[in-house]
Design an enzyme around this catalytic site. Structure first.
Site, PDB file in Angstrom:
ATOM      1  N   SER A  49       0.840  -1.197   0.000  1.00 46.08           N
ATOM      2  CA  SER A  49       0.000   0.000   0.000  1.00 46.08           C
ATOM      3  C   SER A  49       0.875   1.246   0.000  1.00 46.08           C
ATOM      4  O   SER A  49       2.085   1.185   0.231  1.00 46.08           O
ATOM      5  CB  SER A  49      -0.926   0.019   1.228  1.00 46.08           C
ATOM      6  OG  SER A  49      -0.165   0.151   2.428  1.00 46.08           O
ATOM      7  N   GLY A  86       5.016   2.348  -0.666  1.00 48.45           N
ATOM      8  CA  GLY A  86       5.630   1.090  -1.090  1.00 48.45           C
ATOM      9  C   GLY A  86       4.994   0.538  -2.350  1.00 48.45           C
ATOM     10  O   GLY A  86       5.691   0.075  -3.262  1.00 48.45           O
ATOM     11  N   SER A 104      10.699  10.656   7.625  1.00 52.78           N
ATOM     12  CA  SER A 104       9.614  11.629   7.461  1.00 52.78           C
ATOM     13  C   SER A 104      10.070  12.963   8.029  1.00 52.78           C
ATOM     14  O   SER A 104      11.140  13.065   8.650  1.00 52.78           O
ATOM     15  CB  SER A 104       8.339  11.167   8.171  1.00 52.78           C
ATOM     16  OG  SER A 104       8.362  11.522   9.538  1.00 52.78           O
ATOM     17  N   TYR A 153       7.418   8.279  17.727  1.00 49.21           N
ATOM     18  CA  TYR A 153       7.450   8.247  16.262  1.00 49.21           C
ATOM     19  C   TYR A 153       8.604   9.100  15.738  1.00 49.21           C
ATOM     20  O   TYR A 153       9.368   8.657  14.872  1.00 49.21           O
ATOM     21  CB  TYR A 153       6.122   8.744  15.697  1.00 49.21           C
ATOM     22  CG  TYR A 153       6.090   8.795  14.186  1.00 49.21           C
ATOM     23  CD1 TYR A 153       6.145   7.622  13.431  1.00 49.21           C
ATOM     24  CD2 TYR A 153       6.008  10.001  13.505  1.00 49.21           C
ATOM     25  CE1 TYR A 153       6.131   7.654  12.044  1.00 49.21           C
ATOM     26  CE2 TYR A 153       5.985  10.047  12.115  1.00 49.21           C
ATOM     27  CZ  TYR A 153       6.047   8.869  11.395  1.00 49.21           C
ATOM     28  OH  TYR A 153       6.034   8.906  10.016  1.00 49.21           O
TER      29      TYR A 153
END
Length: 303
Positions: free
Chosen positions: A23, A26, A148, A173
Site C-alpha cells: 500500500s 511502497g 519523514s 514516532y
C-alpha cells in the site's frame, strides 16, 4: 527539478526488495520499478495483502513480482526473510526500507521492543545488515531508508529508548524517524570505510496521503486527530507523488550515498524530489555510532 517516474532508468536485470509494498508509498514504488524492468519482491506483513498488491501490479509489470512475508516487528520473521532472499536469488540490487507504523499507543514487538522504534528502526536495521552480503559488489546497489519530516522534531532518548518510564506516541514516532536518518548516514560511512560500492541514502515523502493516517486515527480513537486530518487533507499530495523522493534516491544516476531527498515545495511538504536538509540531530557522528552499537546489541538479544 521536475523529476517523474518517466525519468527512471531502465531497471532490467535488477532485483528490488520493498518493505511495506502492499500500500501507499511502497505500492507506488513497486509499481514504478516493476514497470521499468526490475524484479520486485513485495515484502509485506500480510501475505494476502501482498498477493492482492501483486495482482494489481501485474498488468504494468515487465518483470517478476514476488510476495515475501515479512513482519518487521518480529526478528525471527526478519531472519527468515533474509534467508529466503539468499536462497531464492543470492543477490540484491536495491533495498527500499519503506514500511512503518505511526503514532501508535504503547505496544511491544514480538521481541519486547516499543513498536515504533522496533518496527521503523530496529526491524529495518536487522533486515539491512542481514542483506548486505547480497548487495555487496552488485553494480549500482543501493539501500534507501524512508524517514519523514518528524525527524526534525526527534531526539534519541538513549536513557529510555522503549518509552518504559514515559511514553508519548508522537515523540516515539519522531525518535524512530530520526533513527532512520541516523542509520542511513552511519551505514554510508561504514560502507565507504569498508570499500563497498553499495550506497545508502534517505528520503522522505512530505505530506503524502497513505494508510498511515487512518490507521493511526483508528488505533487511538482520537476524534480531534481525525478532525485535524480532515482539515489538513487539501495539503496532502498523492502517494504516487510522495514516493518520488525515494524512487529518485533508488534510481537516479546523480543521487549519491549519504544524501537525503524530499519534496521541493512548501518547506518540504509537497512537490518534486530534491536534496533536502538533514535533521541537525542526525549530524553528530558520535551519536550515530552510539545508535548503531545499541541497535546491534538489541537485535542480538532478540535472537
Amino acid at each position: 527539478m521536475t523529476w517523474t517516474t518517466s525519468d527512471i532508468p531502465e531497471q532490467s536485470g535488477r532485483i528490488a526488495l520493498i518493505t511495506g509494498a502492499n500500500s501507499g508509498l511502497g505500492l507506488e514504488s513497486a509499481r514504478a520499478l516493476s514497470a521499468h524492468g526490475a524484479t520486485v519482491v513485495l515484502a509485506c506483513r500480510s501475505r494476502q495483502k501482498g498477493a492482492e498488491a501483486r495482482t494489481e501490479l501485474l498488468p504494468t509489470a515487465t518483470a517478476g513480482l514476488e510476495v515475501l512475508e515479512l513482519d518487521l516487528a518480529n526478528l525471527a520473521s526478519v531472519r527468515d526473510a533474509a534467508r529466503w532472499m539468499a536462497d531464492q536469488y543470492g543477490r540484491l540490487d536495491l533495498l527500499l526500507n519503506n514500511a512503518g507504523v505511526m503514532g501508535t499507543p504503547r505496544t511491544q514487538t514480538r521481541d519486547g521492543f516499543e513498536l515504533q522504534f522496533g518496527t521503523n528502526h530496529l526491524g529495518h536495521f536487522a533486515l539491512t545488515t542481514a542483506l548486505l552480503p547480497l548487495l555487496d559488489e552488485r553494480p549500482g546497489s543501493r539501500v534507501v531508508t524512508v524517514t519523514s519530516g518528524a525527524q526534525y522534531f526527534g531526539r534519541i532518548a538513549f536513557d529510555d529508548l522503549m518509552g518504559e518510564r514515559r511514553y508519548d506516541r508522537w515523540k516515539a514516532y519522531s525518535q524512530s524517524k530520526l533513527a532512520n536518518v541516523m542509520f542511513a548516514l552511519e551505514l554510508q560511512q561504514r560502507l565507504t570505510a569498508a570499500g563497498s560500492t553499495t550506497i545508502s541514502l534517505a528520503a522522505h515523502p512530505g505530506l503524502a496521503r497513505t494508510n498511515l493516517q487512518p490507521t493511526s486515527v483508528a488505533a487511538n480513537g482520537s476524534k480531534l486527530e481525525s478532525f485535524a486530518y480532515r482539515l489538513m487533507d487539501p495539503l496532502f499530495q498523492s502517494a504516487a507523488m510522495g514516493a518520488l523522493p525515494q524512487l529518485f534516491a533508488a534510481t537516479a544516476p546523480e543521487a549519491k550515498g549519504g544524501e537525503h531527498y524530499g519534496p521541493d515545495q512548501w518547506g518540504g511538504m509537497r512537490g518534486w524530489p530534491t536534496e533536502v536538509r538533514l535533521a541537525p540531530a542526525a549530524l553528530d557522528p558520535a551519536q550515530r555510532r552510539r545508535l548503531w552499537e545499541v541497535s546491534e546489541t538489541l537485535i542480538s538479544r532478540g535472537q
